[in-house]
Scaffold this motif. Structure first.
Motif, PDB file in Angstrom:
ATOM      1  N   PRO A  85       0.833  -1.202   0.000  1.00 39.17           N
ATOM      2  CA  PRO A  85       0.000   0.000   0.000  1.00 39.17           C
ATOM      3  C   PRO A  85       0.869   1.254   0.000  1.00 39.17           C
ATOM      4  N   SER A  86       0.625   2.138  -0.969  1.00 41.21           N
ATOM      5  CA  SER A  86       1.496   3.294  -1.163  1.00 41.21           C
ATOM      6  C   SER A  86       0.797   4.300  -2.063  1.00 41.21           C
ATOM      7  N   ASN A  87       1.351   5.494  -2.096  1.00 41.90           N
ATOM      8  CA  ASN A  87       0.894   6.542  -3.008  1.00 41.90           C
ATOM      9  C   ASN A  87       2.154   7.212  -3.549  1.00 41.90           C
ATOM     10  N   LEU A  88       2.857   6.490  -4.433  1.00 37.41           N
ATOM     11  CA  LEU A  88       4.165   6.918  -4.909  1.00 37.41           C
ATOM     12  C   LEU A  88       4.103   8.218  -5.686  1.00 37.41           C
ATOM     13  N   ASN A  89       3.033   8.414  -6.449  1.00 39.85           N
ATOM     14  CA  ASN A  89       2.965   9.505  -7.411  1.00 39.85           C
ATOM     15  C   ASN A  89       1.498   9.891  -7.553  1.00 39.85           C
ATOM     16  N   ARG A  90       1.124  11.043  -7.033  1.00 46.72           N
ATOM     17  CA  ARG A  90      -0.295  11.400  -6.981  1.00 46.72           C
ATOM     18  C   ARG A  90      -0.613  12.539  -7.938  1.00 46.72           C
ATOM     19  N   ASP A  91      -1.903  12.648  -8.279  1.00 47.91           N
ATOM     20  CA  ASP A  91      -2.346  13.737  -9.148  1.00 47.91           C
ATOM     21  C   ASP A  91      -2.701  14.955  -8.309  1.00 47.91           C
ATOM     22  N   ASP A  92      -3.312  15.958  -8.938  1.00 50.11           N
ATOM     23  CA  ASP A  92      -3.589  17.209  -8.223  1.00 50.11           C
ATOM     24  C   ASP A  92      -4.637  17.054  -7.137  1.00 50.11           C
ATOM     25  N   ALA A  97     -11.606  12.859  18.259  1.00 50.80           N
ATOM     26  CA  ALA A  97     -10.350  12.934  17.520  1.00 50.80           C
ATOM     27  C   ALA A  97      -9.974  14.388  17.273  1.00 50.80           C
ATOM     28  N   GLY A  98      -8.673  14.660  17.311  1.00 53.61           N
ATOM     29  CA  GLY A  98      -8.194  15.997  17.011  1.00 53.61           C
ATOM     30  C   GLY A  98      -8.114  16.249  15.517  1.00 53.61           C
ATOM     31  N   MET A  99      -8.107  15.174  14.745  1.00 52.98           N
ATOM     32  CA  MET A  99      -8.026  15.297  13.289  1.00 52.98           C
ATOM     33  C   MET A  99      -8.600  14.053  12.650  1.00 52.98           C
ATOM     34  N   ILE A 100      -9.330  14.214  11.572  1.00 56.71           N
ATOM     35  CA  ILE A 100      -9.906  13.104  10.810  1.00 56.71           C
ATOM     36  C   ILE A 100      -9.618  13.347   9.332  1.00 56.71           C
ATOM     37  N   GLY A 101      -9.257  12.298   8.640  1.00 57.87           N
ATOM     38  CA  GLY A 101      -8.999  12.468   7.216  1.00 57.87           C
ATOM     39  C   GLY A 101      -8.902  11.144   6.493  1.00 57.87           C
ATOM     40  N   THR A 102      -8.656  11.219   5.205  1.00 60.54           N
ATOM     41  CA  THR A 102      -8.440  10.014   4.396  1.00 60.54           C
ATOM     42  C   THR A 102      -7.232  10.239   3.501  1.00 60.54           C
ATOM     43  N   VAL A 103      -6.557   9.150   3.177  1.00 63.62           N
ATOM     44  CA  VAL A 103      -5.491   9.183   2.193  1.00 63.62           C
ATOM     45  C   VAL A 103      -5.695   8.001   1.252  1.00 63.62           C
ATOM     46  N   GLU A 104      -5.519   8.235  -0.028  1.00 64.77           N
ATOM     47  CA  GLU A 104      -5.751   7.191  -1.028  1.00 64.77           C
ATOM     48  C   GLU A 104      -4.449   6.427  -1.293  1.00 64.77           C
ATOM     49  N   PHE A 105      -4.586   5.152  -1.645  1.00 62.35           N
ATOM     50  CA  PHE A 105      -3.394   4.342  -1.877  1.00 62.35           C
ATOM     51  C   PHE A 105      -3.710   3.192  -2.818  1.00 62.35           C
ATOM     52  N   GLN A 106      -2.650   2.550  -3.307  1.00 66.90           N
ATOM     53  CA  GLN A 106      -2.734   1.328  -4.102  1.00 66.90           C
ATOM     54  C   GLN A 106      -1.588   0.414  -3.706  1.00 66.90           C
ATOM     55  N   SER A 107      -1.729  -0.853  -4.008  1.00 68.31           N
ATOM     56  CA  SER A 107      -0.593  -1.775  -3.974  1.00 68.31           C
ATOM     57  C   SER A 107      -0.524  -2.452  -5.340  1.00 68.31           C
ATOM     58  N   ALA A 108       0.700  -2.784  -5.780  1.00 68.06           N
ATOM     59  CA  ALA A 108       0.816  -3.248  -7.166  1.00 68.06           C
ATOM     60  C   ALA A 108       2.125  -3.979  -7.400  1.00 68.06           C
ATOM     61  N   THR A 109       2.121  -4.800  -8.444  1.00 65.14           N
ATOM     62  CA  THR A 109       3.352  -5.296  -9.042  1.00 65.14           C
ATOM     63  C   THR A 109       3.570  -4.475 -10.301  1.00 65.14           C
ATOM     64  N   LEU A 110       4.624  -3.669 -10.307  1.00 66.77           N
ATOM     65  CA  LEU A 110       4.867  -2.713 -11.374  1.00 66.77           C
ATOM     66  C   LEU A 110       5.850  -3.257 -12.403  1.00 66.77           C
ATOM     67  N   TYR A 111       5.586  -2.940 -13.673  1.00 65.87           N
ATOM     68  CA  TYR A 111       6.577  -3.158 -14.725  1.00 65.87           C
ATOM     69  C   TYR A 111       7.186  -1.806 -15.055  1.00 65.87           C
TER      70      TYR A 111
END
Length: 375
Positions: A15-22, A214-228
């Motif tokens: 699970p990661s977000n190596l390169n995200r869009d705007d 909670a002092g803060m609530i949020g979400t972060v998007e991610f994927q896991s993959a086998t990359l070529y």
């Protein structure tokens, strides 16, 4: 004679977000009719260039910036003993011959310029002995006095390895363009990949115990993959960009192989600790053309209860074999690093697995021989 070094990598990332869009979403692409995880070529080129500094002296490398005037002024002030204002005046006058459009901020260009730090040093070399006199001239006299400084020639020769590898495009000055010796593809997952969401909360440590909110609530998007991942280096272009210096070209190839293979974009690195090492690396030396083997995964790989990696390795090896037998695109050298358990009956296509340092030594030795006999 043309010579290409193709670099193929299969790499699993958690699970990661190596390169995200705007919008903060992991970048994606549709390939083979399904959505794939994607890491842009720019992101991995940036990670590769950053990794160069761990392999060679950073002072010998290039920098990509709008602040060439400020950097030159710093070197003039340091080496000539001038004050900041005088150094800035001299630097601006010296660089005015380039005619590059000014940016919105003072002393910045309108766009990023990629150049070598040693090239700036050579510019200072050309005027160092005359700096005290230049600093005392008025603006008109200073502009006239520096007309003979070989700015374009200095920035157009003696490129560092990163400029030689990745090239440079200067819209205002085509004469300063450097054709890239390296092409890097967007990394794609070998399989369909969905974006997932991590809902998180953070507790305010100073809240009283009875305050359970909670002092803060949020979400972060991610994927896991086998990359070529794929990149190719045109050795003939690299040699030309480095002024025919064979040793420099071979060293640049070595640095690129290590940096591209082992680097990783840092997006959300602290949140996911996603840094892994490749599961397969195959390097081919070709005299015909570069061959991106992403078509191995046009039909997305499926796990079928056995994971994605072994199947991805098998499909990659089969595609490498097809390009050789069907299209006659036979590499002069194929050398690989991988877990033999993943390759199964495809190991013969990939060649025997060798340790990564041995692979780098084998490829660079072959490159040296090739360049020595064809230039």
């Amino acid at each position: 004679m043309r010579t290409y070094v193709d670099v193929h990598v299969l790499q699993t990332v958690p699970p990661s977000n190596l390169n995200r869009d705007d919008a903060g979403t992991p970048k994606q692409a549709i390939y083979g009719g399904v959505k794939r995880a994607r890491v842009s070529s720019q992101a991995w080129k940036r990670a590769t260039r950053t990794a160069f500094a761990d392999l060679v002296d950073p002072a010998t490398l290039g920098t990509r910036t709008k602040k060439i005037s400020a950097l030159l002024a710093e070197r003039i002030a340091s080496r000539g003993g001038l004050g900041p204002d005088d150094a800035a005046r001299v630097a601006t006058s010296v660089l005015s011959d380039l005619g590059i459009k000014a940016g919105k901020k003072a002393a910045e260009t309108a766009y990023l310029l990629f150049f070598g730090r040693p090239q700036l040093e050579r510019l200072v070399d050309a005027i160092e002995a005359d700096l005290p006199r230049l600093a005392g001239l008025d603006d008109a006299a200073l502009a006239e006095a520096v007309k003979g400084v070989p700015v374009r020639e200095t920035l157009g020769t003696g490129h560092p390895i990163d400029v030689a590898l990745f090239g440079r495009m200067v819209a205002d000055l085509p004469g300063l363009n450097v054709d890239a010796a390296t092409q890097v593809a967007h990394a794609l997952s070998t399989h369909a990949a969905d974006v997932e969401y991590d809902y998180f909360t953070a507790v305010d440590d100073e809240n009283p115990k009875e305050d359970t909110g909670a002092g803060m609530i949020g979400t972060v998007e991610f994927q896991s993959a086998t990359l070529y991942r794929f990149a190719t280096v045109g050795l003939h272009q690299l040699l030309d960009n480095l002024g025919g210096d064979l040793d420099a070209a071979v060293e640049a190839l070595r640095v690129f192989l290590v940096a591209f293979t082992t680097s990783m974009p840092t997006g959300h690195g602290n949140s996911f600790a996603h840094r892994t090492v490749p599961n397969l690396l195959t390097v081919t030396v070709r005299a015909d053309q570069p061959v991106n083997l992403v078509s191995a995964f046009e039909k997305p790989v499926t796990a079928n209860g056995h994971g994605l990696l072994a199947r991805s390795v098998a499909e990659f090896a089969a595609e490498l074999d097809r390009t050789t037998t069907r299209w006659g695109l036979r590499p002069e050298l194929t050398v690989s690093t991988y877990d033999t358990a993943d390759a199964g009956d495809k190991a013969a296509v990939l060649g025997g697995s060798v340790p990564f340092p041995q692979l780098v030594d084998t490829v660079t030795a072959a490159a040296r021989d090739r360049l020595a006999t064809t230039r």
